[in-house]
Motif scaffolding. Structure first.
Motif, mmCIF file in Angstrom:
data_model
loop_
_atom_site.group_PDB
_atom_site.id
_atom_site.type_symbol
_atom_site.label_atom_id
_atom_site.label_comp_id
_atom_site.label_asym_id
_atom_site.label_seq_id
_atom_site.Cartn_x
_atom_site.Cartn_y
_atom_site.Cartn_z
ATOM 1 N N PRO A 1 -34.979 -48.605 73.382
ATOM 2 C CA PRO A 1 -35.904 -48.064 72.381
ATOM 3 C C PRO A 1 -35.390 -46.743 71.791
ATOM 4 C CG PRO A 1 -37.058 -48.562 74.428
ATOM 5 C CD PRO A 1 -35.598 -48.703 74.705
ATOM 6 N N PRO A 2 -35.939 -46.379 70.636
ATOM 7 C CA PRO A 2 -35.577 -45.084 70.045
ATOM 8 C C PRO A 2 -35.895 -43.939 71.004
ATOM 9 C CG PRO A 2 -36.818 -46.412 68.480
ATOM 10 C CD PRO A 2 -36.883 -47.120 69.796
ATOM 11 N N GLU A 3 -35.121 -42.860 70.888
ATOM 12 C CA GLU A 3 -35.345 -41.657 71.683
ATOM 13 C C GLU A 3 -35.355 -40.466 70.739
ATOM 14 O OE1 GLU A 3 -32.876 -41.274 75.248
ATOM 15 O OE2 GLU A 3 -32.370 -43.397 75.021
ATOM 16 N N GLN A 4 -36.245 -39.524 70.992
ATOM 17 C CA GLN A 4 -36.435 -38.385 70.101
ATOM 18 C C GLN A 4 -35.148 -37.595 69.883
ATOM 19 O OE1 GLN A 4 -39.448 -37.845 68.435
ATOM 20 N NE2 GLN A 4 -38.048 -36.609 67.205
ATOM 21 N N ALA A 5 -34.347 -37.413 70.912
ATOM 22 C CA ALA A 5 -33.115 -36.622 70.767
ATOM 23 C C ALA A 5 -32.167 -37.243 69.742
ATOM 24 C CB ALA A 5 -32.416 -36.489 72.118
ATOM 25 N N PHE A 6 -32.036 -38.553 69.755
ATOM 26 C CA PHE A 6 -31.174 -39.235 68.781
ATOM 27 C C PHE A 6 -31.806 -39.215 67.385
ATOM 28 C CE2 PHE A 6 -29.744 -41.050 72.814
ATOM 29 C CZ PHE A 6 -28.370 -40.879 72.699
ATOM 30 N N ASP A 7 -33.126 -39.386 67.334
ATOM 31 C CA ASP A 7 -33.829 -39.294 66.053
ATOM 32 C C ASP A 7 -33.634 -37.908 65.437
ATOM 33 O OD1 ASP A 7 -34.713 -41.894 66.463
ATOM 34 O OD2 ASP A 7 -36.731 -41.293 67.081
ATOM 35 N N ASP A 8 -33.688 -36.876 66.285
ATOM 36 C CA ASP A 8 -33.482 -35.507 65.805
ATOM 37 C C ASP A 8 -32.076 -35.327 65.235
ATOM 38 O OD1 ASP A 8 -36.067 -34.915 66.607
ATOM 39 O OD2 ASP A 8 -35.446 -33.823 68.416
ATOM 40 N N LEU A 9 -31.078 -35.947 65.861
ATOM 41 C CA LEU A 9 -29.711 -35.871 65.328
ATOM 42 C C LEU A 9 -29.635 -36.452 63.919
ATOM 43 C CD1 LEU A 9 -27.530 -36.849 68.414
ATOM 44 C CD2 LEU A 9 -27.626 -34.623 67.283
ATOM 45 N N CYS A 10 -30.309 -37.572 63.703
ATOM 46 C CA CYS A 10 -30.333 -38.176 62.366
ATOM 47 C C CYS A 10 -31.000 -37.253 61.356
ATOM 48 C CB CYS A 10 -31.069 -39.516 62.396
ATOM 49 S SG CYS A 10 -30.066 -40.859 63.008
#
Length: 131
Positions: free
Chosen positions: A32-41
């Motif tokens: 599933p999506p993770e906030q840390a990776f979403d923040d990188l985007c």
């Protein structure tokens, strides 16, 4: 543990099978999506002033988007991946205009009307030299 960065030829000693085994060892594909990776985007899109940003993982037949902004899908087949070209490079991979680059002439993500007109990619190489 040796944390020295690999020399310029370290990656050439790794095969595609080695790269895929290292990727699968992370057990991150199809998670599933993770906030840390979403923040990188979000940061990448902001810094680059881009409508699309992704953190993707290149498998043998597809690219899985661990995070994406502005694309709206979690994976695409590898045959339409711009990033499959990026992992072949040692440094920053820049395509100023995908509609003018013959590598992407038949890519359905890159017609003249599509939002993917420019691409910059930098892949991560692990300590042992795998991408």
């Amino acid at each position: 543990m040796d944390t020295t960065a690999p020399g310029p030829d370290a990656a050439s000693s790794w095969s595609e099978a080695d790269r895929l085994a290292a990727l699968r060892a992370y057990a991150i594909l199809d998670t599933p999506p993770e906030q840390a990776f979403d923040d990188l985007c979000t940061i990448a899109a902001h810094v680059c002033r881009a409508p699309i940003a992704v953190v993707n993982l290149i498998e043998s037949t597809r690219q899985f988007f661990k995070a994406e902004l502005g694309l709206g899908v979690r994976e695409t087949p590898l045959d339409v991946s711009i990033c499959k070209q990026a992992i072949l490079q040692r440094d920053l991979f820049v395509v100023p205009d995908t509609t003018q680059d013959p590598r992407f002439a038949c890519n359905p993500l890159c017609p003249p009307s599509a939002p993917v007109r420019q691409s910059e990619a930098l892949h991560e190489r692990r300590m042992a030299g795998s991408a």
